[in-house]
Design an enzyme around this catalytic site. Sequence first.
Site, PDB file in Angstrom:
ATOM      1  N   ASP A  14     -33.270 -18.332 -28.691  1.00  0.00           N
ATOM      2  CA  ASP A  14     -32.274 -18.340 -29.764  1.00  0.00           C
ATOM      3  C   ASP A  14     -32.547 -19.497 -30.717  1.00  0.00           C
ATOM      4  O   ASP A  14     -32.500 -20.668 -30.322  1.00  0.00           O
ATOM      5  CB  ASP A  14     -30.857 -18.511 -29.190  1.00  0.00           C
ATOM      6  CG  ASP A  14     -30.337 -17.263 -28.509  1.00  0.00           C
ATOM      7  OD1 ASP A  14     -31.009 -16.219 -28.577  1.00  0.00           O
ATOM      8  OD2 ASP A  14     -29.262 -17.343 -27.885  1.00  0.00           O
ATOM      9  N   GLY A  40     -30.825 -14.081 -25.222  1.00  0.00           N
ATOM     10  CA  GLY A  40     -31.062 -12.673 -24.884  1.00  0.00           C
ATOM     11  C   GLY A  40     -29.924 -12.169 -24.014  1.00  0.00           C
ATOM     12  O   GLY A  40     -29.524 -12.845 -23.059  1.00  0.00           O
ATOM     13  N   GLY A  42     -29.629  -9.854 -21.747  1.00  0.00           N
ATOM     14  CA  GLY A  42     -29.934  -9.715 -20.333  1.00  0.00           C
ATOM     15  C   GLY A  42     -30.022 -11.049 -19.631  1.00  0.00           C
ATOM     16  O   GLY A  42     -29.403 -11.272 -18.582  1.00  0.00           O
ATOM     17  N   ASN A 184     -17.100  -3.868 -26.639  1.00  0.00           N
ATOM     18  CA  ASN A 184     -16.021  -4.436 -27.448  1.00  0.00           C
ATOM     19  C   ASN A 184     -15.342  -3.299 -28.208  1.00  0.00           C
ATOM     20  O   ASN A 184     -15.755  -2.141 -28.119  1.00  0.00           O
ATOM     21  CB  ASN A 184     -16.528  -5.564 -28.367  1.00  0.00           C
ATOM     22  CG  ASN A 184     -17.501  -5.084 -29.437  1.00  0.00           C
ATOM     23  OD1 ASN A 184     -17.476  -3.933 -29.877  1.00  0.00           O
ATOM     24  ND2 ASN A 184     -18.372  -5.979 -29.874  1.00  0.00           N
ATOM     25  N   VAL A 220     -10.430 -12.960 -29.147  1.00  0.00           N
ATOM     26  CA  VAL A 220      -9.195 -13.728 -28.976  1.00  0.00           C
ATOM     27  C   VAL A 220      -8.016 -12.829 -28.603  1.00  0.00           C
ATOM     28  O   VAL A 220      -6.965 -13.318 -28.200  1.00  0.00           O
ATOM     29  CB  VAL A 220      -8.853 -14.529 -30.252  1.00  0.00           C
ATOM     30  CG1 VAL A 220      -9.924 -15.562 -30.536  1.00  0.00           C
ATOM     31  CG2 VAL A 220      -8.680 -13.601 -31.452  1.00  0.00           C
ATOM     32  N   THR A 245     -21.307 -17.886 -29.658  1.00  0.00           N
ATOM     33  CA  THR A 245     -22.561 -17.239 -29.273  1.00  0.00           C
ATOM     34  C   THR A 245     -22.620 -17.032 -27.766  1.00  0.00           C
ATOM     35  O   THR A 245     -22.454 -17.974 -26.988  1.00  0.00           O
ATOM     36  CB  THR A 245     -23.771 -18.089 -29.709  1.00  0.00           C
ATOM     37  OG1 THR A 245     -23.706 -18.325 -31.114  1.00  0.00           O
ATOM     38  CG2 THR A 245     -25.075 -17.377 -29.370  1.00  0.00           C
ATOM     39  N   ASP A 249     -21.598 -12.124 -23.318  1.00  0.00           N
ATOM     40  CA  ASP A 249     -22.531 -12.079 -22.188  1.00  0.00           C
ATOM     41  C   ASP A 249     -22.011 -12.898 -21.010  1.00  0.00           C
ATOM     42  O   ASP A 249     -22.207 -12.521 -19.851  1.00  0.00           O
ATOM     43  CB  ASP A 249     -23.898 -12.609 -22.617  1.00  0.00           C
ATOM     44  CG  ASP A 249     -24.529 -11.748 -23.694  1.00  0.00           C
ATOM     45  OD1 ASP A 249     -24.259 -10.535 -23.722  1.00  0.00           O
ATOM     46  OD2 ASP A 249     -25.292 -12.293 -24.518  1.00  0.00           O
ATOM     47  N   SER A 279     -17.098 -20.898 -22.108  1.00  0.00           N
ATOM     48  CA  SER A 279     -18.390 -20.894 -22.791  1.00  0.00           C
ATOM     49  C   SER A 279     -18.279 -21.210 -24.276  1.00  0.00           C
ATOM     50  O   SER A 279     -19.217 -21.764 -24.857  1.00  0.00           O
ATOM     51  CB  SER A 279     -19.080 -19.536 -22.602  1.00  0.00           C
ATOM     52  OG  SER A 279     -18.517 -18.539 -23.437  1.00  0.00           O
ATOM     53  N   SER A 288     -23.943 -23.241 -22.250  1.00  0.00           N
ATOM     54  CA  SER A 288     -22.483 -23.394 -22.289  1.00  0.00           C
ATOM     55  C   SER A 288     -21.790 -22.777 -21.084  1.00  0.00           C
ATOM     56  O   SER A 288     -20.588 -22.963 -20.905  1.00  0.00           O
ATOM     57  CB  SER A 288     -21.933 -22.740 -23.561  1.00  0.00           C
ATOM     58  OG  SER A 288     -21.957 -21.321 -23.472  1.00  0.00           O
TER      59      SER A 288
END
Length: 297
Positions: A14, A40, A42, A184, A220, A245, A249, A279, A288
């Site tokens: 990233d 990523g 995964g 989502n 949120v 970010t 995940d 996170s 995080s």
Amino acid sequence: MARDVVVVGSINADLILQVERHPRPGETLLGRTSTVLPGGKGANQAVAAARLGADVAMVGAVGEDAYAATALAGLRDAGVDLTHVRTVDAPTGLAVVTLSDDGENTIVVLPGANATVTPHRVDDAEDLVAGARVCVVQAEIPLATVAHVARLAAAGGTRLVLNVAPAAELPPETVAAADPLVVNEHEAAILLGRRYADPAESARELAARGVRSVVVTLGVGGVVGVADGATWSLPARRVDALDTTGAGDAFVGALAAGIADGLAVEQAAALATRVAAASVTRLGAQPSYPWRGDDLP
């Protein structure tokens, strides 16, 4: 040895660019800092599960370039088994993340080596998938591979956590194999062929299409889900967000770890909501994520 969680998915580096605000189309802005971190979908989900104490193995690919070491660093640090991560003649996947002062981000992903995670390559890990308590897969690898993983998990009696992110069209039988399907609210609407749908209604309609359990994340707004015919909801934890970010995940990885540990979907989602909240209080995705024993919001 049977694993708690096997993740088949993307492994990226990233590149995070910090800016005051996001640029408008055609506009040039001066950024503040740049950082390269492991990422990523995964790999993020594998790290999130492993940091919570799950025994995790990863199936994926990286290139031979300078980004590969960074992309694998978080997985190695979390103790994820990398036996089935191949080094291929392609660039390591790269995500360019623009992060603004309000904690919101935009992301452009270059798949690179992730595009080589084909059904044939996953066949090399068939016994690993079939022997796991939980298999997790997302849509940052070829969709034919996602469908193949679903078939392998079903054949082996492995519980499948399917995260259709980014949004993608998958065969109905692939979606129906999920337990749970995690999306989502926007991804849920796309799966249903709509621009927008009420999240709770989306979860119920997806379940009515044969999906055993459904989890719809709302940021949120918390989480809504359907399991065993019942609809439930959970509020988001209130924190001061620094960087969103990888929060989704973190949720999926924690959800998988909870399910592998014997929690019901709603109970695992409650844990995952707390992990995702933790996170967003720190920069980056994998760095995080909380470790087992850390205080959670």
